[in-house]
Design a protein around this motif. Sequence first.
Motif, PDB file in Angstrom:
ATOM      1  N   MET A  37     -25.345 -10.588 -17.896  1.00  0.00           N
ATOM      2  CA  MET A  37     -25.724 -11.956 -18.112  1.00  0.00           C
ATOM      3  C   MET A  37     -27.078 -11.958 -18.816  1.00  0.00           C
ATOM      4  O   MET A  37     -28.069 -11.510 -18.242  1.00  0.00           O
ATOM      5  CB  MET A  37     -25.720 -12.654 -16.759  1.00  0.00           C
ATOM      6  CG  MET A  37     -26.920 -13.440 -16.374  1.00  0.00           C
ATOM      7  SD  MET A  37     -26.691 -14.363 -14.870  1.00  0.00           S
ATOM      8  CE  MET A  37     -27.201 -13.203 -13.669  1.00  0.00           C
ATOM      9  N   PRO A  38     -27.152 -12.374 -20.044  1.00  0.00           N
ATOM     10  CA  PRO A  38     -28.412 -12.374 -20.783  1.00  0.00           C
ATOM     11  C   PRO A  38     -29.316 -13.543 -20.389  1.00  0.00           C
ATOM     12  O   PRO A  38     -28.843 -14.600 -19.985  1.00  0.00           O
ATOM     13  CB  PRO A  38     -27.967 -12.496 -22.236  1.00  0.00           C
ATOM     14  CG  PRO A  38     -26.658 -13.184 -22.169  1.00  0.00           C
ATOM     15  CD  PRO A  38     -26.025 -12.743 -20.882  1.00  0.00           C
ATOM     16  N   ALA A  39     -30.608 -13.332 -20.506  1.00  0.00           N
ATOM     17  CA  ALA A  39     -31.582 -14.391 -20.235  1.00  0.00           C
ATOM     18  C   ALA A  39     -31.484 -15.451 -21.321  1.00  0.00           C
ATOM     19  O   ALA A  39     -31.207 -15.158 -22.483  1.00  0.00           O
ATOM     20  CB  ALA A  39     -32.984 -13.806 -20.203  1.00  0.00           C
ATOM     21  N   LEU A  53     -45.056 -13.124  -5.432  1.00  0.00           N
ATOM     22  CA  LEU A  53     -44.045 -13.900  -6.148  1.00  0.00           C
ATOM     23  C   LEU A  53     -44.052 -15.363  -5.731  1.00  0.00           C
ATOM     24  O   LEU A  53     -44.314 -15.697  -4.583  1.00  0.00           O
ATOM     25  CB  LEU A  53     -42.652 -13.332  -5.898  1.00  0.00           C
ATOM     26  CG  LEU A  53     -42.378 -11.944  -6.424  1.00  0.00           C
ATOM     27  CD1 LEU A  53     -40.944 -11.563  -6.103  1.00  0.00           C
ATOM     28  CD2 LEU A  53     -42.606 -11.866  -7.910  1.00  0.00           C
ATOM     29  N   LYS A  54     -43.725 -16.222  -6.692  1.00  0.00           N
ATOM     30  CA  LYS A  54     -43.624 -17.660  -6.441  1.00  0.00           C
ATOM     31  C   LYS A  54     -42.465 -18.207  -7.261  1.00  0.00           C
ATOM     32  O   LYS A  54     -42.053 -17.626  -8.255  1.00  0.00           O
ATOM     33  CB  LYS A  54     -44.903 -18.377  -6.888  1.00  0.00           C
ATOM     34  CG  LYS A  54     -46.141 -17.969  -6.152  1.00  0.00           C
ATOM     35  CD  LYS A  54     -47.347 -18.703  -6.691  1.00  0.00           C
ATOM     36  CE  LYS A  54     -48.612 -18.213  -6.018  1.00  0.00           C
ATOM     37  NZ  LYS A  54     -49.795 -18.790  -6.629  1.00  0.00           N
ATOM     38  N   GLY A  55     -41.943 -19.319  -6.843  1.00  0.00           N
ATOM     39  CA  GLY A  55     -40.960 -20.063  -7.618  1.00  0.00           C
ATOM     40  C   GLY A  55     -39.686 -19.308  -7.931  1.00  0.00           C
ATOM     41  O   GLY A  55     -39.048 -18.730  -7.059  1.00  0.00           O
ATOM     42  N   ALA A  56     -39.323 -19.332  -9.210  1.00  0.00           N
ATOM     43  CA  ALA A  56     -38.050 -18.771  -9.659  1.00  0.00           C
ATOM     44  C   ALA A  56     -37.936 -17.277  -9.391  1.00  0.00           C
ATOM     45  O   ALA A  56     -36.870 -16.797  -9.011  1.00  0.00           O
ATOM     46  CB  ALA A  56     -37.858 -19.035 -11.147  1.00  0.00           C
ATOM     47  N   SER A  57     -39.021 -16.551  -9.553  1.00  0.00           N
ATOM     48  CA  SER A  57     -38.943 -15.108  -9.322  1.00  0.00           C
ATOM     49  C   SER A  57     -38.681 -14.795  -7.850  1.00  0.00           C
ATOM     50  O   SER A  57     -37.957 -13.851  -7.528  1.00  0.00           O
ATOM     51  CB  SER A  57     -40.201 -14.396  -9.815  1.00  0.00           C
ATOM     52  OG  SER A  57     -41.355 -14.935  -9.228  1.00  0.00           O
ATOM     53  N   GLN A  58     -39.223 -15.604  -6.934  1.00  0.00           N
ATOM     54  CA  GLN A  58     -38.965 -15.422  -5.506  1.00  0.00           C
ATOM     55  C   GLN A  58     -37.490 -15.689  -5.197  1.00  0.00           C
ATOM     56  O   GLN A  58     -36.856 -14.939  -4.456  1.00  0.00           O
ATOM     57  CB  GLN A  58     -39.843 -16.353  -4.673  1.00  0.00           C
ATOM     58  CG  GLN A  58     -39.619 -16.247  -3.175  1.00  0.00           C
ATOM     59  CD  GLN A  58     -40.075 -14.921  -2.605  1.00  0.00           C
ATOM     60  OE1 GLN A  58     -41.103 -14.394  -3.018  1.00  0.00           O
ATOM     61  NE2 GLN A  58     -39.338 -14.374  -1.675  1.00  0.00           N
ATOM     62  N   GLU A  59     -36.943 -16.740  -5.791  1.00  0.00           N
ATOM     63  CA  GLU A  59     -35.531 -17.060  -5.586  1.00  0.00           C
ATOM     64  C   GLU A  59     -34.624 -15.962  -6.151  1.00  0.00           C
ATOM     65  O   GLU A  59     -33.615 -15.604  -5.535  1.00  0.00           O
ATOM     66  CB  GLU A  59     -35.192 -18.392  -6.247  1.00  0.00           C
ATOM     67  CG  GLU A  59     -35.842 -19.576  -5.568  1.00  0.00           C
ATOM     68  CD  GLU A  59     -35.578 -20.877  -6.301  1.00  0.00           C
ATOM     69  OE1 GLU A  59     -34.591 -20.973  -7.050  1.00  0.00           O
ATOM     70  OE2 GLU A  59     -36.389 -21.805  -6.129  1.00  0.00           O
ATOM     71  N   MET A  60     -34.982 -15.439  -7.324  1.00  0.00           N
ATOM     72  CA  MET A  60     -34.197 -14.360  -7.928  1.00  0.00           C
ATOM     73  C   MET A  60     -34.216 -13.115  -7.053  1.00  0.00           C
ATOM     74  O   MET A  60     -33.195 -12.452  -6.892  1.00  0.00           O
ATOM     75  CB  MET A  60     -34.746 -14.011  -9.314  1.00  0.00           C
ATOM     76  CG  MET A  60     -34.466 -15.017 -10.361  1.00  0.00           C
ATOM     77  SD  MET A  60     -35.211 -14.470 -11.902  1.00  0.00           S
ATOM     78  CE  MET A  60     -34.603 -15.695 -13.015  1.00  0.00           C
ATOM     79  N   LEU A  61     -35.365 -12.806  -6.489  1.00  0.00           N
ATOM     80  CA  LEU A  61     -35.497 -11.628  -5.634  1.00  0.00           C
ATOM     81  C   LEU A  61     -34.536 -11.707  -4.462  1.00  0.00           C
ATOM     82  O   LEU A  61     -33.891 -10.720  -4.113  1.00  0.00           O
ATOM     83  CB  LEU A  61     -36.934 -11.509  -5.120  1.00  0.00           C
ATOM     84  CG  LEU A  61     -37.204 -10.400  -4.114  1.00  0.00           C
ATOM     85  CD1 LEU A  61     -37.058  -9.043  -4.781  1.00  0.00           C
ATOM     86  CD2 LEU A  61     -38.572 -10.552  -3.508  1.00  0.00           C
ATOM     87  N   GLU A  62     -34.417 -12.871  -3.866  1.00  0.00           N
ATOM     88  CA  GLU A  62     -33.584 -13.045  -2.678  1.00  0.00           C
ATOM     89  C   GLU A  62     -32.100 -13.121  -2.996  1.00  0.00           C
ATOM     90  O   GLU A  62     -31.273 -12.751  -2.178  1.00  0.00           O
ATOM     91  CB  GLU A  62     -34.022 -14.300  -1.929  1.00  0.00           C
ATOM     92  CG  GLU A  62     -35.440 -14.190  -1.381  1.00  0.00           C
ATOM     93  CD  GLU A  62     -35.990 -15.506  -0.894  1.00  0.00           C
ATOM     94  OE1 GLU A  62     -35.303 -16.546  -1.016  1.00  0.00           O
ATOM     95  OE2 GLU A  62     -37.128 -15.499  -0.396  1.00  0.00           O
ATOM     96  N   SER A  63     -31.753 -13.606  -4.173  1.00  0.00           N
ATOM     97  CA  SER A  63     -30.342 -13.885  -4.444  1.00  0.00           C
ATOM     98  C   SER A  63     -29.644 -12.921  -5.410  1.00  0.00           C
ATOM     99  O   SER A  63     -28.434 -12.984  -5.556  1.00  0.00           O
ATOM    100  CB  SER A  63     -30.207 -15.304  -4.999  1.00  0.00           C
ATOM    101  OG  SER A  63     -30.830 -15.402  -6.262  1.00  0.00           O
ATOM    102  N   LYS A  92     -29.420  -4.464 -10.063  1.00  0.00           N
ATOM    103  CA  LYS A  92     -28.707  -4.329 -11.334  1.00  0.00           C
ATOM    104  C   LYS A  92     -28.709  -5.650 -12.110  1.00  0.00           C
ATOM    105  O   LYS A  92     -28.954  -5.671 -13.313  1.00  0.00           O
ATOM    106  CB  LYS A  92     -27.262  -3.878 -11.087  1.00  0.00           C
ATOM    107  CG  LYS A  92     -26.371  -3.975 -12.316  1.00  0.00           C
ATOM    108  CD  LYS A  92     -25.764  -2.677 -12.702  1.00  0.00           C
ATOM    109  CE  LYS A  92     -24.809  -2.730 -13.850  1.00  0.00           C
ATOM    110  NZ  LYS A  92     -25.288  -3.249 -15.089  1.00  0.00           N
ATOM    111  N   GLU A  93     -28.451  -6.755 -11.410  1.00  0.00           N
ATOM    112  CA  GLU A  93     -28.454  -8.066 -12.067  1.00  0.00           C
ATOM    113  C   GLU A  93     -29.837  -8.395 -12.615  1.00  0.00           C
ATOM    114  O   GLU A  93     -29.957  -8.898 -13.739  1.00  0.00           O
ATOM    115  CB  GLU A  93     -28.019  -9.158 -11.088  1.00  0.00           C
ATOM    116  CG  GLU A  93     -26.566  -9.088 -10.693  1.00  0.00           C
ATOM    117  CD  GLU A  93     -26.217 -10.065  -9.593  1.00  0.00           C
ATOM    118  OE1 GLU A  93     -25.130 -10.659  -9.685  1.00  0.00           O
ATOM    119  OE2 GLU A  93     -27.012 -10.221  -8.638  1.00  0.00           O
TER     120      GLU A  93
END
Length: 61
Positions: A1-3, A28-38, A42-43
Motif C-alpha cells: 500500500m503506497p503512501a 509519538l503523537k497523532g497519526a504515527s501513534q495510531e499507525m504504531l498500534e494498528s 511490514k505494513e
Amino acid sequence: MPAKSKAQQKAAGAALAAKRDPKKKRTLKGASQEMLESMSEKELHDLASTKHQGKPEHVSK
C-alpha cells in the motif's frame, strides 16, 4: 500500500522506528501513534518506503 502524501510517509517512518526501538514510543503523537498500534512492521515499512517524488505534502480527506 503506497503512501498518498509525504506527511503520511513521515508518520509511517516514525512509527516504524518506534516499533523497532521501544524507547521512541513515548515521543509519538497523532497519526504515527495510531499507525504504531494498528499496523505491522511490514505494513509500516511498505508505507514508509514509498517513493516521495511527486507526492503532495498533505492530502485532504
